[in-house]
Design a protein around this motif. Structure first.
Motif, PDB file in Angstrom:
ATOM      1  N   ALA A  72       0.829  -1.205   0.000  1.00 11.00           N
ATOM      2  CA  ALA A  72       0.000   0.000   0.000  1.00 11.00           C
ATOM      3  C   ALA A  72       0.865   1.258   0.000  1.00 11.00           C
ATOM      4  N   ALA A  73       1.928   1.248   0.794  1.00 14.47           N
ATOM      5  CA  ALA A  73       2.810   2.412   0.849  1.00 14.47           C
ATOM      6  C   ALA A  73       3.486   2.641  -0.493  1.00 14.47           C
ATOM      7  N   THR A  74       3.959   1.571  -1.124  1.00 15.92           N
ATOM      8  CA  THR A  74       4.627   1.687  -2.417  1.00 15.92           C
ATOM      9  C   THR A  74       3.671   2.217  -3.473  1.00 15.92           C
ATOM     10  N   ARG A  75       2.448   1.715  -3.483  1.00 12.07           N
ATOM     11  CA  ARG A  75       1.453   2.172  -4.455  1.00 12.07           C
ATOM     12  C   ARG A  75       1.158   3.656  -4.267  1.00 12.07           C
ATOM     13  N   ALA A  76       1.263   4.124  -3.036  1.00  9.46           N
ATOM     14  CA  ALA A  76       1.011   5.540  -2.738  1.00  9.46           C
ATOM     15  C   ALA A  76       2.264   6.402  -2.919  1.00  9.46           C
ATOM     16  N   GLY A  77       3.379   5.785  -3.332  1.00  9.60           N
ATOM     17  CA  GLY A  77       4.604   6.541  -3.531  1.00  9.60           C
ATOM     18  C   GLY A  77       5.369   6.836  -2.259  1.00  9.60           C
ATOM     19  N   ARG A  78       5.099   6.082  -1.204  1.00 10.20           N
ATOM     20  CA  ARG A  78       5.778   6.296   0.072  1.00 10.20           C
ATOM     21  C   ARG A  78       6.870   5.248   0.269  1.00 10.20           C
ATOM     22  N   TYR A  79       8.039   5.687   0.660  1.00  9.58           N
ATOM     23  CA  TYR A  79       9.205   4.813   0.779  1.00  9.58           C
ATOM     24  C   TYR A  79       9.283   4.163   2.149  1.00  9.58           C
ATOM     25  N   ILE A  80       9.319   2.835   2.155  1.00 10.63           N
ATOM     26  CA  ILE A  80       9.683   2.060   3.333  1.00 10.63           C
ATOM     27  C   ILE A  80      10.896   1.225   2.916  1.00 10.63           C
ATOM     28  N   PRO A  81      12.053   1.405   3.549  1.00  9.94           N
ATOM     29  CA  PRO A  81      13.253   0.674   3.137  1.00  9.94           C
ATOM     30  C   PRO A  81      13.025  -0.832   3.123  1.00  9.94           C
ATOM     31  N   LEU A 127      14.896  -4.794   1.276  1.00  9.65           N
ATOM     32  CA  LEU A 127      15.890  -5.459   0.429  1.00  9.65           C
ATOM     33  C   LEU A 127      15.337  -6.734  -0.201  1.00  9.65           C
ATOM     34  N   CYS A 128      14.705  -7.594   0.590  1.00  7.09           N
ATOM     35  CA  CYS A 128      14.288  -8.901   0.069  1.00  7.09           C
ATOM     36  C   CYS A 128      12.909  -8.873  -0.572  1.00  7.09           C
ATOM     37  N   TRP A 129      12.173  -7.766  -0.434  1.00  2.03           N
ATOM     38  CA  TRP A 129      10.838  -7.684  -1.026  1.00  2.03           C
ATOM     39  C   TRP A 129      10.922  -7.251  -2.483  1.00  2.03           C
ATOM     40  N   HIS A 130      10.082  -7.875  -3.309  1.00  2.13           N
ATOM     41  CA  HIS A 130       9.961  -7.483  -4.716  1.00  2.13           C
ATOM     42  C   HIS A 130       8.477  -7.544  -5.070  1.00  2.13           C
ATOM     43  N   PRO A 131       7.948  -6.544  -5.774  1.00  6.86           N
ATOM     44  CA  PRO A 131       6.499  -6.508  -6.030  1.00  6.86           C
ATOM     45  C   PRO A 131       5.970  -7.685  -6.840  1.00  6.86           C
ATOM     46  N   ASP A 132       6.834  -8.401  -7.548  1.00  7.29           N
ATOM     47  CA  ASP A 132       6.383  -9.520  -8.378  1.00  7.29           C
ATOM     48  C   ASP A 132       6.324 -10.839  -7.627  1.00  7.29           C
ATOM     49  N   PHE A 133       6.737 -10.851  -6.358  1.00  7.72           N
ATOM     50  CA  PHE A 133       6.801 -12.111  -5.611  1.00  7.72           C
ATOM     51  C   PHE A 133       6.172 -11.954  -4.227  1.00  7.72           C
ATOM     52  N   ALA A 134       5.790 -13.084  -3.665  1.00 10.51           N
ATOM     53  CA  ALA A 134       5.217 -13.077  -2.320  1.00 10.51           C
ATOM     54  C   ALA A 134       6.267 -12.618  -1.317  1.00 10.51           C
ATOM     55  N   GLN A 175      13.532   8.227  -3.421  1.00 10.05           N
ATOM     56  CA  GLN A 175      12.820   9.008  -4.425  1.00 10.05           C
ATOM     57  C   GLN A 175      12.506   8.194  -5.673  1.00 10.05           C
ATOM     58  N   GLN A 176      12.680   6.881  -5.587  1.00  4.86           N
ATOM     59  CA  GLN A 176      12.431   6.036  -6.740  1.00  4.86           C
ATOM     60  C   GLN A 176      11.316   5.028  -6.486  1.00  4.86           C
ATOM     61  N   VAL A 177      10.397   5.407  -5.619  1.00  2.00           N
ATOM     62  CA  VAL A 177       9.265   4.545  -5.295  1.00  2.00           C
ATOM     63  C   VAL A 177       8.212   4.676  -6.390  1.00  2.00           C
ATOM     64  N   GLU A 178       7.666   3.558  -6.817  1.00  2.00           N
ATOM     65  CA  GLU A 178       6.594   3.588  -7.812  1.00  2.00           C
ATOM     66  C   GLU A 178       5.431   4.422  -7.294  1.00  2.00           C
ATOM     67  N   GLY A 179       4.960   5.356  -8.083  1.00  2.00           N
ATOM     68  CA  GLY A 179       3.846   6.195  -7.680  1.00  2.00           C
ATOM     69  C   GLY A 179       4.260   7.480  -6.994  1.00  2.00           C
ATOM     70  N   ALA A 180       5.581   7.623  -6.722  1.00  2.00           N
ATOM     71  CA  ALA A 180       6.043   8.844  -6.067  1.00  2.00           C
ATOM     72  C   ALA A 180       5.968  10.012  -7.024  1.00  2.00           C
ATOM     73  N   PRO A 181       5.669  11.217  -6.548  1.00  2.00           N
ATOM     74  CA  PRO A 181       5.623  12.382  -7.427  1.00  2.00           C
ATOM     75  C   PRO A 181       7.006  12.720  -7.945  1.00  2.00           C
TER      76      PRO A 181
END
Length: 243
Positions: free
Chosen positions: A32-41, A43-50, A236-242
């Motif tokens: 949800a944060a990524t979709r809204a353009g908000r950065y949460i650090p 490393l192991c998470w990728h949007p294409d995988f569980a 500043q490279q989050v998907e959906g970020a302004p």
């Protein structure tokens, strides 16, 4: 979901660092944060995988309790704290531990400037490893004609494991061992990458967030200043970020 005065449904929200963010049913806090353009650090998470939840860099406080943002589902009314001194200190410590547990020497790495571990360390203000370095003895596998596997840089995110299994359908990689001896395995009789069916076109060949899996004969081809994290920091490279 709730109905507003016009009869339309309004998205449920949770609070992230004092701001209300909408979420869709079944989304995790990080999604949800990524979709809204908000950065949460992370490393192991990728949007294409569980979610995997192994690195804990994305840990946040949810209603006062610490949880991994990649695996905690968003819920109405949650109070989530991420960009705080406390959580960033914790992330910085975890990053320092990752750097000393492996052999990460950024100036000599072809992934420098395109490495998520390096970029996250910069974001968290990491200036040195702090802890005594382990200098583990890890092999460099150059047996494949097109791909280099440098286990000195592996952070055990398992992205290559999942990509090879779920996308490429080859199961080239696995994780073995326990504790400090946990390591990446190559599924071949020899344990060498050259004895597998891995191809440079495989998703697993390009998903590594660090410099553990690299194409051969392409080192340092991107000039300094043109690499991914040269232009903008990772936050500043989050998907959906302004822009």
């Amino acid at each position: 979901m709730t109905d507003n005065v016009d009869g339309a449904q309004a998205l449920s929200t949770f609070s992230l660092d004092g701001d209300d963010l909408p979420f869709q049913a079944g989304e995790t806090l990080l999604q949800a944060a990524t979709r809204a353009g908000r950065y949460i650090p992370h490393l192991c998470w990728h949007p294409d995988f569980a979610a995997h939840g192994s690195c804990r860099i994305c840990s946040v406080k949810v209603n006062g309790r610490v949880g991994a943002a990649c695996s905690v589902f968003a819920a109405e009314g949650q109070v989530v704290e991420s960009n705080t001194d406390e959580m960033n200190r914790q992330r910085k410590t975890l990053l320092q531990m990752l750097f000393v547990e492996g052999n990460h020497f950024c100036p000599s790495c072809e992934k420098s400037g395109n490495c998520l571990l390096q970029a996250t360390a910069y974001q968290m203000g990491m200036e040195g490893p702090h802890f005594e370095e382990f200098y583990p003895s890890r092999p460099v596998d150059a047996s494949h004609p097109d791909i280099l596997l440098d286990l000195n840089r592996c952070i055990l995110c398992e992205l290559c494991v999942r990509a090879s299994r779920e996308v490429d359908g080859k199961n080239i990689f696995a994780i073995g061992g326990h504790g400090i001896d946990t390591h990446l395995l190559v599924n071949s009789a020899s344990g060498q990458l050259g004895d597998t069916a891995m191809s440079l076109e495989d998703r697993a060949a390009h998903i590594c967030p660090v410099g553990a899996i690299l194409p051969k004969r392409r080192g340092f081809v991107i000039p300094i200043g043109q690499r991914r994290f040269d232009a903008k920091p990772v936050s500043q490279q989050v998907e959906g970020a302004p822009e």
